[in-house]
Motif scaffolding. Sequence first.
Motif, PDB file in Angstrom:
ATOM      1  N   HIS A  38       0.813  -0.948   0.706  1.00  0.00           N
ATOM      2  CA  HIS A  38       0.036   0.309   0.124  1.00  0.00           C
ATOM      3  C   HIS A  38       1.226   1.191   0.204  1.00  0.00           C
ATOM      4  N   LYS A  39       1.513   1.463   0.400  1.00  0.00           N
ATOM      5  CA  LYS A  39       2.822   2.376   0.763  1.00  0.00           C
ATOM      6  C   LYS A  39       3.665   2.492  -0.597  1.00  0.00           C
ATOM      7  N   ILE A  40       3.918   1.417  -0.894  1.00  0.00           N
ATOM      8  CA  ILE A  40       4.478   2.257  -2.115  1.00  0.00           C
ATOM      9  C   ILE A  40       3.813   1.402  -3.270  1.00  0.00           C
ATOM     10  N   PHE A  41       2.727   1.112  -3.620  1.00  0.00           N
ATOM     11  CA  PHE A  41       2.287   1.056  -4.962  1.00  0.00           C
ATOM     12  C   PHE A  41       0.887   1.945  -5.251  1.00  0.00           C
ATOM     13  N   GLY A  42       0.153   1.602  -3.475  1.00  0.00           N
ATOM     14  CA  GLY A  42      -1.149   1.655  -3.766  1.00  0.00           C
ATOM     15  C   GLY A  42      -2.239   0.501  -3.938  1.00  0.00           C
TER      16      GLY A  42
ATOM     17  N   VAL B  56       2.334   2.247 -12.537  1.00  0.00           N
ATOM     18  CA  VAL B  56       2.602   1.352 -11.470  1.00  0.00           C
ATOM     19  C   VAL B  56       2.393   1.592 -10.165  1.00  0.00           C
ATOM     20  N   PHE B  57       3.051   3.019 -10.078  1.00  0.00           N
ATOM     21  CA  PHE B  57       2.944   2.899  -8.920  1.00  0.00           C
ATOM     22  C   PHE B  57       2.641   4.292  -8.727  1.00  0.00           C
ATOM     23  N   GLY B  58       1.779   4.794  -9.252  1.00  0.00           N
ATOM     24  CA  GLY B  58       1.116   6.607  -8.608  1.00  0.00           C
ATOM     25  C   GLY B  58       1.929   7.342  -8.745  1.00  0.00           C
ATOM     26  N   ASN B  61       2.718   8.622  -4.707  1.00  0.00           N
ATOM     27  CA  ASN B  61       3.113   8.191  -4.420  1.00  0.00           C
ATOM     28  C   ASN B  61       5.081   7.764  -4.400  1.00  0.00           C
TER      29      ASN B  61
END
Lengths: 122, 229
Positions: A38-42, B56-58, B61
């Motif tokens: 959640h922290k890295i990718f969401g 991939v990450f947004g 983020n």
Amino acid sequence: MNSSRCAACKHLRRRCPSDCIFAPYFPSNNPRRFAYVHKIFGASNVGKILQDLPVSYRGEAANTLCYEAYCRIKDPVYGCAGIVDQLNEQLKIAEYQLATIKAAITTALQPSYLLDQSLPML
Amino acid sequence: MSSGNVAGSGSAAAAGGGGPCGACKFLRRKCVPECVFAPYFDSEQGAAHFAAVHKVFGASNVSKLLLHIPESRRLDTVITVCYEAQSRLRDPIHGCVAHIFNLQQQVVNLQQELSYLQAHIAAMHLPAPPPLQQQQQLLVPVSPAILDFSPIPVAYDLSTVVAPQSSWSLYPRQQIEPQRQFSNTASQAAVGVGGGCDLQEMARELLNRHAPPMVGCSNQTSSLPPKSC
């Protein structure tokens, strides 16, 4: 029921539906797994990645996402790339060692060397 | 746009009157002078690279990630983030971890061969070559005990990371037919031709752009060899 929520829905503070995309791969007994991704990718991105895959491959994808997220949290600059670099170095070292040993064996198998060393023939 | 932007090398679109950076262009938003993405995603090819990162990450983020990293390390961060994003788009199941698995297996195989040959050396009563590096550690498992957010003060040679690889995965991809691309738009923009060549090219672009000394950025070891794909 709160006790049946997966780690993702607990983290997101929402009801965990019966068809929750995260539930099979982020059990409630391991909250850190989802916290990492959640922290890295969401959550949304992870959900999309899993949704686009056949069910049989989602577990593996969840595992690699967790690992990638963990690497990135541990090393925010290089993430998994740092591991790749370390492994490449290990590979070079191992290849060098292998070449050295092979050279030593090749030398030892030379007839002149065997005669000099009075070694038994293999 | 302020010319005092840290990316004032002229390559970042946010500096001067060059328009939005690649990230802001992709996000269709106003590119502010202090845009965290501007130094690393130019308005031309940067948008394509950012598309993969966003997919991939947004953007949020990655923005948070970059803001927590010193400016001198952000270039390497962007390169590795792009590498991971591209890897994940190409292989949605394994991402760049496939590469790690592959390398790990190679190391294990070589170590086994070394052990075997060392036994032969011993049997032949030959003087042993220099001892094998004992600190060859295999990959850490995926169940970490510590959540450490502090950056590790090590610089890696990214040329070994973004170089094209002949085989990345141990798993037979032909057995599956997953949707390899999340969306046609993003993947066509992000995934270039030539496999890993676009990653090298991207990294080379970033490094060439940042070659002159910049305010707040120090030259790290993220240099690529001048070889072509």
